[in-house]
Design a protein around this motif. Structure first.
Motif, PDB file in Angstrom:
ATOM      1  N   MET A 123      -2.029  -8.845   6.930  1.00 45.61           N
ATOM      2  CA  MET A 123      -1.629 -10.209   6.581  1.00 45.61           C
ATOM      3  C   MET A 123      -0.384 -10.168   5.706  1.00 45.61           C
ATOM      4  SD  MET A 123      -3.950 -12.333   7.889  1.00 45.61           S
ATOM      5  CE  MET A 123      -3.959 -13.799   6.890  1.00 45.61           C
ATOM      6  N   ALA A 124       0.507 -11.117   5.925  1.00 48.92           N
ATOM      7  CA  ALA A 124       1.702 -11.219   5.090  1.00 48.92           C
ATOM      8  C   ALA A 124       1.311 -11.735   3.711  1.00 48.92           C
ATOM      9  CB  ALA A 124       2.717 -12.149   5.729  1.00 48.92           C
ATOM     10  N   ALA A 159       0.815 -14.044   0.718  1.00 50.11           N
ATOM     11  CA  ALA A 159       0.630 -15.491   0.790  1.00 50.11           C
ATOM     12  C   ALA A 159       1.844 -16.246   0.262  1.00 50.11           C
ATOM     13  CB  ALA A 159      -0.619 -15.893   0.008  1.00 50.11           C
ATOM     14  N   THR A 168       9.564 -19.382   3.583  1.00 51.70           N
ATOM     15  CA  THR A 168      10.043 -19.586   4.952  1.00 51.70           C
ATOM     16  C   THR A 168      11.316 -18.789   5.190  1.00 51.70           C
ATOM     17  OG1 THR A 168       9.085 -21.800   5.030  1.00 51.70           O
ATOM     18  CG2 THR A 168      10.841 -21.307   6.604  1.00 51.70           C
ATOM     19  N   ARG A 170      10.421 -15.197   5.603  1.00 52.09           N
ATOM     20  CA  ARG A 170       9.736 -14.984   6.879  1.00 52.09           C
ATOM     21  C   ARG A 170      10.740 -14.938   8.021  1.00 52.09           C
ATOM     22  NH1 ARG A 170       6.854 -19.168   7.002  1.00 52.09           N
ATOM     23  NH2 ARG A 170       8.011 -20.358   8.561  1.00 52.09           N
ATOM     24  N   ALA A 183       4.876 -12.690  13.319  1.00 54.24           N
ATOM     25  CA  ALA A 183       4.908 -13.394  12.035  1.00 54.24           C
ATOM     26  C   ALA A 183       3.695 -14.301  11.880  1.00 54.24           C
ATOM     27  CB  ALA A 183       6.203 -14.200  11.918  1.00 54.24           C
ATOM     28  N   LEU A 184       3.309 -14.963  12.961  1.00 53.72           N
ATOM     29  CA  LEU A 184       2.149 -15.845  12.878  1.00 53.72           C
ATOM     30  C   LEU A 184       0.847 -15.068  12.810  1.00 53.72           C
ATOM     31  CD1 LEU A 184       3.092 -18.872  15.123  1.00 53.72           C
ATOM     32  CD2 LEU A 184       2.368 -18.930  12.746  1.00 53.72           C
ATOM     33  N   THR A 197       0.408 -12.159  11.316  1.00 52.72           N
ATOM     34  CA  THR A 197       0.240 -11.685   9.945  1.00 52.72           C
ATOM     35  C   THR A 197      -0.062 -12.817   8.981  1.00 52.72           C
ATOM     36  OG1 THR A 197       2.646 -11.779   9.627  1.00 52.72           O
ATOM     37  CG2 THR A 197       1.714  -9.677  10.277  1.00 52.72           C
ATOM     38  N   GLU A 198       0.398 -14.009   9.312  1.00 50.24           N
ATOM     39  CA  GLU A 198       0.163 -15.158   8.436  1.00 50.24           C
ATOM     40  C   GLU A 198      -1.229 -15.737   8.618  1.00 50.24           C
ATOM     41  OE1 GLU A 198       1.894 -19.707   8.016  1.00 50.24           O
ATOM     42  OE2 GLU A 198       3.253 -18.104   8.614  1.00 50.24           O
ATOM     43  N   THR A 199      -1.718 -15.764   9.870  1.00 47.96           N
ATOM     44  CA  THR A 199      -2.959 -16.489  10.167  1.00 47.96           C
ATOM     45  C   THR A 199      -4.108 -15.608  10.608  1.00 47.96           C
ATOM     46  OG1 THR A 199      -2.389 -16.842  12.508  1.00 47.96           O
ATOM     47  CG2 THR A 199      -1.553 -18.461  10.909  1.00 47.96           C
ATOM     48  N   ARG A 237       4.906 -23.112  15.963  1.00 48.16           N
ATOM     49  CA  ARG A 237       3.902 -23.708  15.082  1.00 48.16           C
ATOM     50  C   ARG A 237       3.390 -25.033  15.649  1.00 48.16           C
ATOM     51  NH1 ARG A 237       3.578 -21.465  10.028  1.00 48.16           N
ATOM     52  NH2 ARG A 237       4.965 -19.663   9.771  1.00 48.16           N
ATOM     53  N   ILE A 288       5.952  -8.576   8.365  1.00 48.98           N
ATOM     54  CA  ILE A 288       5.358  -9.285   9.516  1.00 48.98           C
ATOM     55  C   ILE A 288       4.823  -8.286  10.532  1.00 48.98           C
ATOM     56  CG2 ILE A 288       6.772 -11.352   9.217  1.00 48.98           C
ATOM     57  CD1 ILE A 288       8.420 -10.309  11.687  1.00 48.98           C
TER      58      ILE A 288
END
Length: 818
Positions: A1-2, A4, A8, A11, A70-71, A73-75, A253, A360
């Motif tokens: 995970m990136a 928190a 932007t 990223r 990227a998504l 690692t974020e979600t 997104r 990411i």
């Protein structure tokens, strides 16, 4: 995970770094033998002597990959990436390298070898092939990516399949048909497919159709197909990479938010319904998001070469700089191009990623190149197969083979409610598999109307009139770890000839890759076959799909020709157990005699072929004068009926009946592992003894399989001779010399034509009489249409008594076998 707190800006900086790194690795694979990190100027010997690869589509593929990472690692979302553009192999390899998966699976590969092996003798293919981690879509033949994506999404409720569709690929028939697959996607129990049209404008030498229609027509087209298109057009920001990152980040997104909204609403509605609460109106077919990504072909590559524009044209499709070894100017352009990605910011001394892009970089199975959905054998579990005994029919009776299989398939579906699906055109009922609708429905998310039958939002049967789409969905379903079967009319399996051929190549390559875990068989049931097309006629009479399958690596394919209903049960159950094969089963839907008990059928199917003593006369006569071999349900009936004629009217002739259910067991054991050894073949076929072979398909196939076997000159094959029309079943047989009279005539001729001259004449007359009856009455004589075999009378010697003429019966037609 990136982290928190990542902004932007950071990223997008990380996405841009990943994208530049992937582009650099892509170019390096196409061009370089040595000097992978450009620690010195590029010299001629650093460059491959043969430049084989494709650059044009790769920048967009790398862009999508970076943003998906990227998504992830974020979600923490599950993503599977399917690369549709046919020549995106170097991009997919590059991202697997950056993910770290490549080094985990190929531990002896450093960056120099990674570059060198691409499109190089003894190396790896230029496509996203089985060697590519995370891939389930071979990039050779275009058109199958979206169907694979939808197949992978079925019964995977947490999975998002990001499917990049090339705009050239979008012109193919299979891909065009695949846009409708969301009609069969259930947002409650299935995952989601996010189609991303890679609109770079060009094929290898021509513009693409979708790139040259007005923008409003393009979005209207996809809205008409049921999608909510989100357009990312790099021209709006003058193709500035960082600005495009911002646009695509927003589009991705928005698309995922749309997916979440659709699934959340459907799942909440299903939960209310399950709790007995008012669920509201069903949203039958939601408008799923898709992305249109318009970027230049060959983006960030050379803009001009030798005075001609390259970036944004078809000239960027393959190798933009074709003479790097010989031309100093080309070599200088290559170096400038590769250094433009600033590799010193991106890689350590071993070529592994460093810096902001690592924020990411997913880990473990989150990585798209390491997801188990891209190596489905990791997820596969064995089916809970129902026992066969409750569904078997009594030997000596008459039954539809597929009608017998249907209830067993229904039980199989019930027992495996999230791991088995049945696919087919609008023919599940026609092929007598309708018992499945006693327990499940067709999946259907479009509008429903009064009078519709067996349609439901959460069905397990997928029916659509596109064999390409069905085959692709089955392949995606199997390759991502589940089980299924496709049933279709035999003649129209030809529609997927090339598709099955591509899958065979995938399997063959996969077996040599130790990290690829075996997947379930690709099981194809062909019914409504060549010999029983009473009302469809010549257009539906073609058994040639068997020839296509037999031409593949024979240790990875099977062709099963069960003779009766119980044998179909046996071979179907076996196909649901084994792995890494293409199993083709041909079985009729009309009632035919049942020759074997279930126990005998299971044993016979396991053996693949064998002598049927109960049907022949060799034991009673004490010798074998002729072998009557048979493969297929109708040919088996005719071979045994021909033996009946010989038993009654030439009682001194010893006939061995040899039935073949596993056709490829006849092949060459010197080339393949599966065929039976020569010693066994000789013991069955008795070289030196004439063999008349009643075969389901084209006779040449049996000759091709057996040309190196002993006694090949003694083999005389009857099969489909490309003679067909709308006619009666027995006339169809006679047109192709497959009828019992023709088989008996051929057998007796080869035993002793002179001794049986009178009987041969009567057999010919019987054929003429049978045709006259059919042409006069519009149907076959009852003695032919209703012929049954319940075993030879136990108290009747093989000599058979008087028997009468083979044509005895009513004057209008022959009634042999009475």
């Amino acid at each position: 995970m990136a982290p928190a707190h990542i902004s932007t800006t950071d990223r997008l900086r990380a996405v841009d770094a990943w994208w530049r790194a992937a582009n650099y690795l892509t170019v390096g694979q196409i061009y370089l033998l040595d000097n992978p990190l450009l620690t010195r100027p590029i010299e001629p010997d650093d460059v491959k002597p043969r430049l084989l690869g494709h650059w044009g589509t790769s920048p967009a593929l790398n862009l999508v990959y970076a943003h998906c990472n990227a998504l992830i690692t974020e979600t923490g979302r599950e993503f599977l990436y399917i690369c549709g553009p046919g020549h995106g192999g170097p991009a997919m390899n590059a991202n697997a390298w950056l993910d770290g998966t490549w080094n985990e699976l190929y531990q002896d590969v450093d960056l120099q070898r990674f570059f060198r092996q691409f499109s190089f003798p003894g190396g790896i293919p230029s496509h996203a092939a089985p060697e590519t981690p995370g891939s389930i879509n071979e990039g050779g033949e275009l058109g199958y990516s979206l169907s694979h994506a939808y197949g992978a999404a079925l019964d995977n409720p947490d999975l998002v399949v990001a499917c990049v569709v090339g705009d050239g690929e979008a012109e193919t028939g299979p891909l065009a048909g695949s846009w409708q697959a969301h009609t069969f996607l259930d947002p409650v129990s299935d995952g989601a497919v996010l189609p991303i049209l890679n609109l770079n404008g060009w094929k290898i030498a021509n513009p693409t159709v979708l790139a040259r229609i007005p923008d409003e027509d393009l979005t209207a087209y996809f809205r008409g197909l049921g999608y909510d298109p989100i357009v990312v057009d790099s021209r709006r920001v003058d193709d500035d990479p960082y600005a495009v990152h911002a646009l695509f980040d927003g589009a991705l997104r928005r698309a995922l938010a749309g997916i979440d909204d659709i699934q959340a609403a459907a799942r909440a509605q299903a939960a209310r319904a399950a709790a007995g609460q008012p669920a509201g109106a069903a949203d039958l077919r939601p408008r799923w998001p898709m992305i249109v990504l318009r970027t230049p072909k060959g983006w960030t590559g050379p803009k001009e070469v030798d005075g001609e524009q390259v970036e944004g044209t078809f000239r960027a499709h393959q190798v933009p700089l074709p003479a790097v070894r010989e031309d100093d100017g080309h070599r200088a352009q290559l170096e400038e191009w590769m250094r433009s990605y600033r590799p010193e910011e991106l890689f350590d001394e071993d070529g592994h990623p460093i810096g902001i892009m690592t924020t990411i970089r997913p880990t473990g199975d989150e990585r798209m190149s390491a997801t188990p959905h891209g190596n489905g054998g990791r997820l596969r579990t064995a089916l809970d197969r129902p026992p066969l005994e409750p569904y078997a029919v009594e030997a000596g009776s008459t039954a539809s083979a597929t009608g017998t299989l249907g209830p067993w398939l229904a039980a199989l579906i019930e027992k495996n409610a999230s791991t088995f699906r049945l696919f087919g055109p609008d023919e599940t009922i026609s092929n007598k598999l309708d018992a499945v609708f006693d327990v499940i429905s067709r999946v259907w998310r479009a509008q429903r109307a009064a009078g519709d039958e067996h349609l439901a939002a959460r069905g397990r049967v997928t029916e659509v009139l596109s064999e390409h789409l069905l085959e692709g969905m089955l392949e995606g379903y199997v390759l991502s770890g589940r089980h299924g079967m496709l049933n279709t009319y035999e003649a129209f399996a030809h529609i997927i000839d090339s598709m099955v051929g591509q899958y065979a190549k995938w399997l063959e390559s996969s077996t040599d890759i130790d990290w690829r875990v075996p997947v379930s068989n690709l099981s194809l049931l062909l019914s409504s076959h060549v010999w029983r097309q009473d009302h469809n006629g010549f257009s539906h009479q073609d058994p040639g799909f068997l020839d296509i399958v037999a031409s593949k690596q024979q240790d990875l394919v099977r062709i099963k020709l069960p003779a009766d209903a119980n044998t179909l049960l046996a071979v179907a159950a076996h196909a649901m157990e084994t792995t890494d094969r293409i199993e083709v089963i041909v079985a009729g839907k009309h009632p035919e005699p049942v020759f074997l008990s279930l126990d005998d059928a299971v044993a016979h199917a396991a053996a693949g072929l064998g002598v049927w003593d109960f049907a022949g006369t060799e034991q009673a006569v004490g010798k074998v004068d002729v072998v009557l071999a048979c493969a297929g349900d109708v040919p088996t009936v005719e071979a045994i009926a021909a033996t009946d004629i010989i038993r009654k009217h030439a009682p001194g002739v010893g006939v061995r009946v040899l039935n073949v259910v596993d056709l490829l067991a006849l092949g060459d054991p010197r080339k393949h592992e599966h065929p039976i050894p020569d010693e066994q073949y000789d013991a069955l076929f008795l070289p030196g003894t004439p063999t008349v072979f009643a075969f389901h398909g084209y006779p040449t196939l049996v000759h091709q399989l057996t040309y190196r076997r002993n006694g090949h000159d003694d083999l005389h094959v009857h099969g489909f001779l490309e003679q067909g029309t709308t006619t009666s079943p027995f006339d169809m047989l006679m047109r192709n010399e497959m009828d019992r009279f023709a088989l008996a005539h051929d057998a007796l001729t080869r035993v002793d034509a002179e001794a049986h001259a009178d009987l041969l004449t009567k057999l010919s007359e019987a054929r003429d009489a049978a045709r006259t009856f059919a042409y006069t009455k519009g149907e076959d004589h009852p003695s032919l249409a209703g012929w049954e075999f319940a075993g030879w009378p136990q108290d009747e010697p093989a000599s058979g008594g008087t028997g009468g003429d083979p044509g005895a019966g009513e004057t209008e037609a022959a009634a042999p076998g009475n």
